[in-house]
Design an enzyme around this catalytic site. Sequence first.
Site, PDB file in Angstrom:
ATOM      1  N   LYS A   1       8.973  -1.203  14.409  1.00 24.92           N
ATOM      2  CA  LYS A   1       9.997  -1.174  13.331  1.00 24.92           C
ATOM      3  C   LYS A   1      11.285   0.346  13.496  1.00 24.92           C
ATOM      4  O   LYS A   1      12.367   0.279  12.729  1.00 24.92           O
ATOM      5  CB  LYS A   1       8.804   0.063  12.136  1.00 24.92           C
ATOM      6  CG  LYS A   1       7.542  -0.618  11.518  1.00 24.92           C
ATOM      7  CD  LYS A   1       7.464  -0.814  10.495  1.00 24.92           C
ATOM      8  CE  LYS A   1       6.155  -1.069  10.195  1.00 24.92           C
ATOM      9  NZ  LYS A   1       4.736  -0.116   9.466  1.00 24.92           N
TER      10      LYS A   1
ATOM     11  N   GLU B   1      10.529  -4.505   4.460  1.00 26.62           N
ATOM     12  CA  GLU B   1      10.744  -6.310   4.219  1.00 26.62           C
ATOM     13  C   GLU B   1      10.309  -6.488   2.960  1.00 26.62           C
ATOM     14  O   GLU B   1      11.491  -6.715   2.228  1.00 26.62           O
ATOM     15  CB  GLU B   1       9.776  -7.246   5.081  1.00 26.62           C
ATOM     16  CG  GLU B   1       9.568  -7.180   6.735  1.00 26.62           C
ATOM     17  CD  GLU B   1       9.023  -6.320   7.464  1.00 26.62           C
ATOM     18  OE1 GLU B   1       9.019  -5.005   6.893  1.00 26.62           O
ATOM     19  OE2 GLU B   1       8.614  -6.481   8.860  1.00 26.62           O
TER      20      GLU B   1
ATOM     21  N   LYS C   1       1.017  -1.102  -0.020  1.00 23.01           N
ATOM     22  CA  LYS C   1      -0.088  -0.035  -0.279  1.00 23.01           C
ATOM     23  C   LYS C   1       0.825   1.245  -0.192  1.00 23.01           C
ATOM     24  O   LYS C   1       0.744   2.187  -0.938  1.00 23.01           O
ATOM     25  CB  LYS C   1      -1.111  -0.082   1.169  1.00 23.01           C
ATOM     26  CG  LYS C   1      -1.510   1.222   1.094  1.00 23.01           C
ATOM     27  CD  LYS C   1      -2.640   0.703   2.400  1.00 23.01           C
ATOM     28  CE  LYS C   1      -3.553   2.051   2.443  1.00 23.01           C
ATOM     29  NZ  LYS C   1      -4.460   1.801   3.807  1.00 23.01           N
TER      30      LYS C   1
ATOM     31  N   HIS D   1      -4.475 -33.290  17.262  1.00 20.03           N
ATOM     32  CA  HIS D   1      -4.355 -33.567  17.555  1.00 20.03           C
ATOM     33  C   HIS D   1      -2.730 -33.071  18.486  1.00 20.03           C
ATOM     34  O   HIS D   1      -2.333 -33.420  18.443  1.00 20.03           O
ATOM     35  CB  HIS D   1      -3.267 -34.752  16.753  1.00 20.03           C
ATOM     36  CG  HIS D   1      -4.735 -36.146  16.521  1.00 20.03           C
ATOM     37  ND1 HIS D   1      -4.399 -36.453  17.061  1.00 20.03           N
ATOM     38  CD2 HIS D   1      -5.414 -35.714  15.679  1.00 20.03           C
ATOM     39  CE1 HIS D   1      -5.777 -37.444  16.097  1.00 20.03           C
ATOM     40  NE2 HIS D   1      -6.334 -36.682  15.239  1.00 20.03           N
TER      41      HIS D   1
ATOM     42  N   GLU E   1      -4.739  -6.401  15.004  1.00 16.40           N
ATOM     43  CA  GLU E   1      -4.472  -5.371  14.174  1.00 16.40           C
ATOM     44  C   GLU E   1      -5.447  -3.944  13.886  1.00 16.40           C
ATOM     45  O   GLU E   1      -5.105  -2.832  14.496  1.00 16.40           O
ATOM     46  CB  GLU E   1      -3.729  -5.367  13.294  1.00 16.40           C
ATOM     47  CG  GLU E   1      -2.656  -4.638  12.626  1.00 16.40           C
ATOM     48  CD  GLU E   1      -2.347  -4.584  11.384  1.00 16.40           C
ATOM     49  OE1 GLU E   1      -2.486  -3.990  10.814  1.00 16.40           O
ATOM     50  OE2 GLU E   1      -0.359  -4.914  11.632  1.00 16.40           O
TER      51      GLU E   1
ATOM     52  N   GLY F   1      -4.349  -2.133   4.861  1.00 17.36           N
ATOM     53  CA  GLY F   1      -3.819  -3.593   4.537  1.00 17.36           C
ATOM     54  C   GLY F   1      -5.124  -4.730   4.535  1.00 17.36           C
ATOM     55  O   GLY F   1      -4.948  -5.764   3.623  1.00 17.36           O
ATOM     56  N   ARG F   2      -5.068  -4.352   5.651  1.00 19.23           N
ATOM     57  CA  ARG F   2      -5.905  -6.121   6.230  1.00 19.23           C
ATOM     58  C   ARG F   2      -7.337  -5.887   5.515  1.00 19.23           C
ATOM     59  O   ARG F   2      -7.967  -6.737   5.923  1.00 19.23           O
ATOM     60  CB  ARG F   2      -5.764  -5.379   8.040  1.00 19.23           C
ATOM     61  CG  ARG F   2      -6.975  -5.220   8.715  1.00 19.23           C
ATOM     62  CD  ARG F   2      -5.770  -5.492   9.984  1.00 19.23           C
ATOM     63  NE  ARG F   2      -7.034  -4.178  10.961  1.00 19.23           N
ATOM     64  CZ  ARG F   2      -5.715  -2.892  10.565  1.00 19.23           C
ATOM     65  NH1 ARG F   2      -4.687  -2.314  10.147  1.00 19.23           N
ATOM     66  NH2 ARG F   2      -6.410  -1.780  11.502  1.00 19.23           N
TER      67      ARG F   2
HETATM   68  O1  F6P Z   1       1.802  -4.436   9.925  1.00 18.95           O
HETATM   69  C1  F6P Z   1       2.105  -3.316  10.017  1.00 18.95           C
HETATM   70  C2  F6P Z   1       0.985  -2.854   8.214  1.00 18.95           C
HETATM   71  O2  F6P Z   1       0.845  -1.363   7.928  1.00 18.95           O
HETATM   72  C3  F6P Z   1       0.389  -3.440   7.491  1.00 18.95           C
HETATM   73  O3  F6P Z   1      -1.258  -2.875   8.465  1.00 18.95           O
HETATM   74  C4  F6P Z   1      -0.062  -3.409   6.321  1.00 18.95           C
HETATM   75  O4  F6P Z   1      -1.421  -4.731   5.651  1.00 18.95           O
HETATM   76  C5  F6P Z   1       1.702  -3.646   6.447  1.00 18.95           C
HETATM   77  O5  F6P Z   1       2.282  -2.660   7.324  1.00 18.95           O
HETATM   78  C6  F6P Z   1       2.294  -4.015   4.885  1.00 18.95           C
HETATM   79  O6  F6P Z   1       2.350  -2.690   4.890  1.00 18.95           O
HETATM   80  P1  F6P Z   1       1.770  -1.889   3.131  1.00 18.95           P
HETATM   81  O7  F6P Z   1       0.506  -2.943   2.382  1.00 18.95           O
HETATM   82  O8  F6P Z   1       2.292  -0.492   2.821  1.00 18.95           O
HETATM   83  O9  F6P Z   1       3.380  -2.442   2.814  1.00 18.95           O
END
Ligand code: F6P
Length: 531
Positions: A494, A210, A204, A378, A347, A261-262
């Site tokens: 972060k 990452e 987003k 199990h 979240e 995002g979620r």
């Molecule tokens: O975990 C934090 C967060 O901002 C989530 O809300 C989001 O889904 C994820 O990181 C990834 O964010 P982006 O889509 O901006 O890379």
Amino acid sequence: MSTADVRSSAWAELLRIGVPADLRSSFADDPDRAARFTMTAGDLLVDLSKNNWSDAVRRELLSLAAACDVAGGWAAMRTGEPINLSEGRSVGHTWLRTPRGESIVVDGVDMVSKVNDALDRMLAFVDDVHAGRIVGASGRNFTDIVNVGIGGSDLGPRLAYEALRSRRVRGVRCHFVSNVDPANAADVLAGLDPESTLVVVASKTFSTEETMANARLIREWLASVTDPSGHMCAVTVDATAAQKFGIRDDLVFPFWNWVGGRYSLASSIGLPVALAVGSAAFRELLAGMRLIDEHVDRSAPADNVPLAMALVGAWNARVVGTTSKAVVPYAHDLRSLPTYLQQLDMESNGKSVRRDGSPVDGMTAPIVWGSPGTDAQHAYFQLLHQGTQKVAVDFIGFASSNDGPPELHDALLANLLAQSRALAFGRPDSETQRMPAAEHRRFGGNRPNTVVLAPRLTPSTLGQIVALYEHVVFFQGLLWDINSFDQFGVELGKEMAATVRQELSSPSDVATDSSTRGLTQWILRHRIEGV
Ligand code: F6P
């Protein structure tokens, strides 16, 4: 009375009514209990009868919901009020599955056209890939899609890709790189050929550490292709950042800040899913979500299934005393649902302050966990049946399987139904007493659980299940008066990671704390050169 006072007095009344004696007698005394506490939404059946509540509790919970103005809250979201107050944003994920012909106008913008224009463009791209009109640089068809994203930019597509195994287009496989651990990319890329791989950088913000680290790594991996520019697309709100990264304009698929995002599976974030199952199945997924949105639009509070699940969840945590919630899909293909719901629920509602910044009283989001049945049985069902904690369980199952033989599916379903019964009713002590080591074999029962059933796992029923839980989380946010749509809680770690990273490269320069320094120094001393 202020809304907070009305809430407190509703909870006081709920505590006064209290938890019914036990589920065994609740069922014995009331032959209609299952029918009265079973509800339907779209194609879903939700049996809430094996929760420790009563008609009186349900009535009072509905009064609580009215006091929290859940109907007004829902309408505010649907019509684009900026309900994400801390970020000053509307919350528009339900618009993503609104078909053309409807009207949602926010600040003069026709949201229905906006989302459908983006959807049509994305699905036209998918159709072109499937028809071989869009191919790799050397003319080979794309057989492998690598989604690079994390959190909401990973968990939804991953869930849907796995769940829709039976609808996958032949010859297209998806892979997911989310973790900054280089092992993740190494593992995925090992089996792939760049010439036939299409990479989707899903972010987003287009700035998540990452994702950007993995995107850079994979951009290098693609360099052997004659023209790698056709092998990488982006799904993002920040088109400029994607272009700066080197992604071609025509391969940037948009979504918007008003999609959390979620909550983004129905947006362009679903691109890898659409590439895997085709545009028709992707539209079925959206239509399934839409069915549940409409269910909420049209239902009176007493018939509103996500609201009922939200209320019973709040009741379980606050009064019955459940310590967490296990989600146990009796469907191998839904194995990522618990992880998906962890982000959705925790979240969104893992917060301690109300919308006005004042502290909440009582529990908010439960700890969500789980894994597919029967494997789960199990692993940890011992604790669910006889442990000292009460865990609320959501069982999810399907009347028919997409795979044979039917006997195995019957065995699966029998286990689901039996576990739900055993948790609720246990075994009468009179039977247990006749057994050796009777005290160890005691099943007290009275452990709350919900059963969600659908006819079969299809794009539509998957969409219904996802939207069902989205709205459960939404209503719980309203009950607790929290903003379910920000996530400031993920930021501190972060920020600190950036500082610690400096310490890893030049240990003495940055002040952290004696524990972090000690751990860092140990890591540096134990590093193996050249690895
Ligand atoms: O975990 C934090 C967060 O901002 C989530 O809300 C989001 O889904 C994820 O990181 C990834 O964010 P982006 O889509 O901006 O890379």
